[in-house]
Structure formats: C-alpha cells, structure tokens
Enzyme design. Structure first.
Site, PDB file in Angstrom:
ATOM      1  N   ARG A   1       0.753 -13.222 -10.785  1.00  0.00           N
ATOM      2  CA  ARG A   1      -0.096 -12.405  -9.890  1.00  0.00           C
ATOM      3  C   ARG A   1      -1.437 -12.073 -10.553  1.00  0.00           C
ATOM      4  NH1 ARG A   1      -3.104  -7.863  -9.813  1.00  0.00           N
ATOM      5  NH2 ARG A   1      -1.508  -6.743 -10.996  1.00  0.00           N
ATOM      6  N   ASP A   2      -1.457 -11.152 -11.510  1.00  0.00           N
ATOM      7  CA  ASP A   2      -2.729 -10.760 -12.139  1.00  0.00           C
ATOM      8  C   ASP A   2      -3.307 -11.962 -12.883  1.00  0.00           C
ATOM      9  OD1 ASP A   2      -4.821  -9.192 -13.083  1.00  0.00           O
ATOM     10  OD2 ASP A   2      -3.551  -7.584 -13.799  1.00  0.00           O
TER      11      ASP A   2
ATOM     12  N   HIS B   1      -0.838  -0.972 -18.788  1.00  0.00           N
ATOM     13  CA  HIS B   1      -1.336  -2.253 -18.239  1.00  0.00           C
ATOM     14  C   HIS B   1      -2.720  -2.477 -18.842  1.00  0.00           C
ATOM     15  CE1 HIS B   1      -1.821  -5.105 -14.671  1.00  0.00           C
ATOM     16  NE2 HIS B   1      -3.097  -4.907 -15.001  1.00  0.00           N
TER      17      HIS B   1
ATOM     18  N   HIS C   1      -5.749  -4.826 -20.024  1.00  0.00           N
ATOM     19  CA  HIS C   1      -6.518  -6.075 -20.126  1.00  0.00           C
ATOM     20  C   HIS C   1      -7.112  -6.100 -21.533  1.00  0.00           C
ATOM     21  CE1 HIS C   1      -6.273  -7.640 -15.967  1.00  0.00           C
ATOM     22  NE2 HIS C   1      -5.842  -6.398 -15.748  1.00  0.00           N
TER      23      HIS C   1
ATOM     24  N   CYS D   1      -9.594  -9.408 -12.539  1.00  0.00           N
ATOM     25  CA  CYS D   1      -9.696  -8.967 -11.157  1.00  0.00           C
ATOM     26  C   CYS D   1     -11.105  -9.277 -10.672  1.00  0.00           C
ATOM     27  CB  CYS D   1      -9.407  -7.464 -11.069  1.00  0.00           C
ATOM     28  SG  CYS D   1      -9.668  -6.778  -9.438  1.00  0.00           S
TER      29      CYS D   1
ATOM     30  N   ASN E   1      -4.897  -9.931 -18.760  1.00  0.00           N
ATOM     31  CA  ASN E   1      -3.939  -9.011 -19.373  1.00  0.00           C
ATOM     32  C   ASN E   1      -3.690  -9.476 -20.790  1.00  0.00           C
ATOM     33  OD1 ASN E   1      -2.582  -9.385 -16.295  1.00  0.00           O
ATOM     34  ND2 ASN E   1      -2.841  -7.311 -17.017  1.00  0.00           N
TER      35      ASN E   1
HETATM   36  P1  HMG Z   1      -9.624  -3.445   4.518  1.00  0.00           P
HETATM   37  O1  HMG Z   1     -10.766  -4.118   3.942  1.00  0.00           O
HETATM   38  O2  HMG Z   1      -9.569  -1.955   4.427  1.00  0.00           O
HETATM   39  O3  HMG Z   1      -9.610  -3.793   6.046  1.00  0.00           O
HETATM   40  O4  HMG Z   1      -8.323  -4.085   3.826  1.00  0.00           O
HETATM   41  P2  HMG Z   1      -8.499  -4.287   7.052  1.00  0.00           P
HETATM   42  O5  HMG Z   1      -7.201  -3.542   6.894  1.00  0.00           O
HETATM   43  O6  HMG Z   1      -9.139  -4.234   8.383  1.00  0.00           O
HETATM   44  O7  HMG Z   1      -8.283  -5.811   6.649  1.00  0.00           O
HETATM   45  C1  HMG Z   1      -9.335  -6.662   6.276  1.00  0.00           C
HETATM   46  C2  HMG Z   1      -8.849  -8.097   6.435  1.00  0.00           C
HETATM   47  O8  HMG Z   1      -7.691  -8.276   5.622  1.00  0.00           O
HETATM   48  C3  HMG Z   1      -8.421  -8.448   7.859  1.00  0.00           C
HETATM   49  O9  HMG Z   1      -8.650  -9.836   8.042  1.00  0.00           O
HETATM   50  C4  HMG Z   1      -6.944  -8.232   7.836  1.00  0.00           C
HETATM   51  O10 HMG Z   1      -6.265  -9.012   8.782  1.00  0.00           O
HETATM   52  C5  HMG Z   1      -6.584  -8.667   6.421  1.00  0.00           C
HETATM   53  P3  HMG Z   1      -9.984 -10.390   8.760  1.00  0.00           P
HETATM   54  O11 HMG Z   1     -10.113  -9.629  10.049  1.00  0.00           O
HETATM   55  O12 HMG Z   1     -11.104 -10.100   7.796  1.00  0.00           O
HETATM   56  O13 HMG Z   1      -9.705 -11.855   8.914  1.00  0.00           O
HETATM   57  N1  HMG Z   1      -5.393  -7.989   5.877  1.00  0.00           N
HETATM   58  C6  HMG Z   1      -4.320  -8.624   5.400  1.00  0.00           C
HETATM   59  N2  HMG Z   1      -4.019  -9.926   5.304  1.00  0.00           N
HETATM   60  C7  HMG Z   1      -2.808 -10.222   4.772  1.00  0.00           C
HETATM   61  N3  HMG Z   1      -1.936  -9.292   4.329  1.00  0.00           N
HETATM   62  C8  HMG Z   1      -2.221  -7.990   4.423  1.00  0.00           C
HETATM   63  C9  HMG Z   1      -3.445  -7.613   4.981  1.00  0.00           C
HETATM   64  N4  HMG Z   1      -4.024  -6.416   5.212  1.00  0.00           N
HETATM   65  C10 HMG Z   1      -5.227  -6.664   5.763  1.00  0.00           C
HETATM   66  N5  HMG Z   1      -1.352  -7.078   3.975  1.00  0.00           N
HETATM   67  C11 HMG Z   1      -7.103  -4.524   1.822  1.00  0.00           C
HETATM   68  C12 HMG Z   1      -7.679  -3.478   2.757  1.00  0.00           C
HETATM   69  C13 HMG Z   1      -6.440  -3.787   0.692  1.00  0.00           C
HETATM   70  C14 HMG Z   1      -6.075  -5.357   2.586  1.00  0.00           C
HETATM   71  C15 HMG Z   1      -8.248  -5.441   1.314  1.00  0.00           C
HETATM   72  O14 HMG Z   1      -9.304  -4.655   0.832  1.00  0.00           O
HETATM   73  C16 HMG Z   1      -7.788  -6.385   0.224  1.00  0.00           C
HETATM   74  O15 HMG Z   1      -7.009  -7.295   0.474  1.00  0.00           O
HETATM   75  N6  HMG Z   1      -8.288  -6.215  -1.014  1.00  0.00           N
HETATM   76  C17 HMG Z   1      -7.916  -7.050  -2.155  1.00  0.00           C
HETATM   77  C18 HMG Z   1      -7.304  -6.162  -3.214  1.00  0.00           C
HETATM   78  C19 HMG Z   1      -6.706  -6.958  -4.346  1.00  0.00           C
HETATM   79  O16 HMG Z   1      -5.765  -7.713  -4.161  1.00  0.00           O
HETATM   80  N7  HMG Z   1      -7.252  -6.762  -5.575  1.00  0.00           N
HETATM   81  C20 HMG Z   1      -6.704  -7.346  -6.775  1.00  0.00           C
HETATM   82  C21 HMG Z   1      -5.382  -6.730  -7.152  1.00  0.00           C
HETATM   83  S1  HMG Z   1      -5.548  -5.094  -7.857  1.00  0.00           S
HETATM   84  C22 HMG Z   1      -5.727  -5.413  -9.556  1.00  0.00           C
HETATM   85  O17 HMG Z   1      -5.853  -6.536  -9.966  1.00  0.00           O
HETATM   86  C23 HMG Z   1      -5.646  -4.247 -10.497  1.00  0.00           C
HETATM   87  C24 HMG Z   1      -4.284  -4.165 -11.215  1.00  0.00           C
HETATM   88  O18 HMG Z   1      -3.989  -5.373 -11.902  1.00  0.00           O
HETATM   89  C25 HMG Z   1      -4.273  -2.993 -12.204  1.00  0.00           C
HETATM   90  C26 HMG Z   1      -5.478  -2.994 -13.135  1.00  0.00           C
HETATM   91  O19 HMG Z   1      -5.713  -4.024 -13.827  1.00  0.00           O
HETATM   92  O20 HMG Z   1      -6.148  -1.984 -13.157  1.00  0.00           O
HETATM   93  C27 HMG Z   1      -3.136  -3.924 -10.196  1.00  0.00           C
HETATM   94 MG    MG Z   2      -4.745  -5.890 -13.852  1.00  0.00          MG
END
Ligand code: HMG
Ligand code: MG
Length: 285
Positions: free
Chosen positions: A13-14, A205, A207, A238, A247
């Site tokens: 994933r990450d 967690h 990086h 990310c 990570n």
């Molecule tokens: P939003 O922007 O608030 O708006 O989404 P929305 O709910 O209206 O959805 C936007 C679009 O996403 C729409 O599609 C939805 O259909 C679709 P469009 O109309 O543009 O074609 N959508 C989805 N599609 C599939 N599955 C779903 C889903 N929900 C909405 N469940 C949302 C909010 C969170 C979904 C969006 O902002 C997003 O996907 N962001 C990406 C976040 C992400 O994955 N970031 C990386 C992981 S976090 C990380 O790496 C940090 C971590 O490792 C810890 C650390 O290192 O600190 C965990």
């Molecule tokens: Mg991370």
C-alpha cells in the site's frame, strides 16, 4: 523470552501508492503472497480511495480478490469513507484503516477536508465496522512536521489521537509522513500523546527521508510502543508529501530489533527475498 514487537508491513500500500509507472495487478498479488510467507501477522494490501487521486492502487479490488490468504495474517486496506468500507467488506478485508492528520494543510491536500470534518466522515465507517466486528486502525499524519503548515504541535497530535480512540479505533498509527522528524521531536510528541493514549494503543509509522527512522523507533520503544509500520525494500511515499521517501525498510527494522534482543516472528531470508522483489517492481510494469 524476548519481547515481541509487531511489524505492520506497508509495501503493497504505502510502498506502491506513489510509484509512477504502472505495476501489474499480478505483480502486486505476487508481492502480497511472498510477504504472507514471511511471518507477518498484519499486511496493508491496498486502498479504497479515489482512483484519480491514487491511480496506482485503482486495482485494489482485484488485488484483494487475487491474493492467497495465510490464515495467520490480517489483511488491511485504507477506507477513507463508508463507500471504501463497503468495498472492503465485499473483498473480505480483515481490518480497515481511516486516516487523518495532525495538521490542517496535509489533511486538506490528502483527503480534501478539515481535521474536524474527517472525524465526522469516519464516524459512519466506525459504526459500520463495529456492527461487523471489523477492527479499525486510525492514522494521524504529520506528527512532527507538515509539508504545508511547518512544525506540528505535540498537543495537536495528542488531541487527534485521543479522538480517534474515542471514536472506536483499536490503534492509532503516528505518521512521520515527511520522514524529517528528529528523535527529540518524536520523543516530545510521544510524551504528549502517551499522556492521553496508552502506548499499547499506538504504532510508529516513520518515513525515512533523513535516515532517522531507526532512531525514532528506538525513542518510540523507550516510550512503550510495540507496533511499527515499515515497508519491504524501503518503498513508499505519499503524493501529498512532496520529497518524502519511503517507509523505513522492513529488513532494516527487523535487523535492528533482533540485534536489540526483540522478537518479531519474521523469517529474515524470506523477508530479504520479498524485499528484493518489492524493489524490482519499481521499474517493472
Ligand atoms: P473528496 O475529494 O472529498 O470528494 O474525496 P468525493 O467524496 O466527492 O470523491 C471524489 C472522487 O473520488 C469522486 O470521483 C468519487 O467517486 C471518488 P469523481 O467524481 O472525481 O470521478 N471516491 C471514491 N472512489 C473509490 N473509492 C472510494 C471513493 N470515495 C470517493 N472510497 C477522498 C475524499 C478521501 C476519497 C479523496 O480525497 C481521496 O481519495 N484522496 C486520496 C487519499 C490517499 O489515498 N492518500 C494516500 C494515503 S494516506 C498516506 O499515505 C499517509 C499514511 O501512510 C500515514 C503517513 O505516512 O503519515 C497513511
Ligand atoms: Mg505513510
């Protein structure tokens, strides 16, 4: 008996989410299957998020459906909203994770809402998960520094972590998203968080952008944490944390923990093979 430390393996994933060239679904499944034989008890497989935002993980359903499950492993996915959670249930995720930030800037860039709004969004996920007995992990990003807002106040990390536990998360993973946290800053942050949340409910967690992740793990062990996230081959990053490296590499963490006298349950030979395979995916398609 050596003390047991749990490693949550992040590479599928990450590790892969920020890779620019497409990686085939078959290779992602092969990576998870190799990792499943290494002795991990928890592997984060993919994310049910917007495929436009994280195109590399757009095949999350196929990956989750294609893996060969080891019954000793809990397979987790990221689910930022109820829609993601419902998909996770269909593909039989054992565990899900919600994710927010201690800083407003990263929260907005990453999940398009404020911290308070994110907690409101998570409530239905936690309610649905509770009804089905699915454990929910919470992530707090930017626990020392934010790419948009600068240094993070430890009290803010403590506050968001405590709210995630109150909402029903079984564990909060504290993310040094940028990988720039210095051990003294991590220690100060942990002191604030552990005053509100038991270290037994926390994970680290880190990086490894500035090569301080192992030092930060050492500081976290001193604060009582016993769960750490890492990524075979050190893959990861990310898209919303520009410049951040992956990570900390799982093989480095395992070597460090074993040398410090801790048990991890990880088979080093198999892990090294999986790490080689993970690294090979960086350029494979
Ligand atoms: P939003 O922007 O608030 O708006 O989404 P929305 O709910 O209206 O959805 C936007 C679009 O996403 C729409 O599609 C939805 O259909 C679709 P469009 O109309 O543009 O074609 N959508 C989805 N599609 C599939 N599955 C779903 C889903 N929900 C909405 N469940 C949302 C909010 C969170 C979904 C969006 O902002 C997003 O996907 N962001 C990406 C976040 C992400 O994955 N970031 C990386 C992981 S976090 C990380 O790496 C940090 C971590 O490792 C810890 C650390 O290192 O600190 C965990
Ligand atoms: Mg991370």
């Amino acid at each position: 008996m050596p003390e047991k430390i749990t490693i949550v393996e992040m590479s599928p994933r990450d590790g892969l989410q920020n890779e620019k060239s497409p990686i085939s679904t078959a290779n992602k499944i092969a990576l998870v299957d190799q990792l499943s034989d290494c002795g991990f008890t928890r592997i984060e497989v993919s994310s049910f998020v917007s495929p436009k935002r994280i195109p590399q993980l757009a095949d999350a359903i196929d990956v989750m459906s294609g893996i060969t499950r080891n019954h000793s492993v809990s397979y987790a996915v990221l689910t930022p909203n109820l829609r993601g959670f419902q998909t996770a249930i269909k593909v039989k995720a054992d565990e899900v994770a919600i994710f927010t930030s201690a800083s407003e800037g990263f929260c907005r860039e990453n999940i398009n809402c404020s911290i308070d709004e994110s907690l409101v969004r998570f409530a239905p996920v936690l309610n649905a998960a509770r009804a089905l007995n699915i454990p929910v992990r919470g992530y707090v990003s930017c626990v020392t520094d934010c790419p948009y807002d600068g240094p993070t106040q430890p009290s803010q990390v403590a506050d968001v972590s405590a709210k995630l536990i109150e909402l029903g998360c079984f564990e909060v993973s504290l993310g040094d998203t940028l990988g720039v946290g210095m051990p003294d800053a991590v220690a100060e942050m942990l002191s604030a968080v552990t005053a509100r949340v038991s270290p037994s409910l926390l994970a680290g967690h880190f990086h490894d952008t500035n090569n301080n992740a192992l030092n930060n793990i050492r500081v976290s062990l001193e604060a009582g944490l016993k769960v750490f996230d890492s990524s075979a081959g050190g893959l990861g990053g990310c898209p919303y944390a520009p410049g951040a490296k992956g990570n900390v590499a799982t093989e480095q963490v395992v070597e460090f923990l074993h040398s410090e006298g801790y048990a991890t349950g990880i088979d080093v030979g198999r892990l090294n093979s999986a790490a080689q395979f993970a690294k090979s995916l960086r350029s494979a398609s």
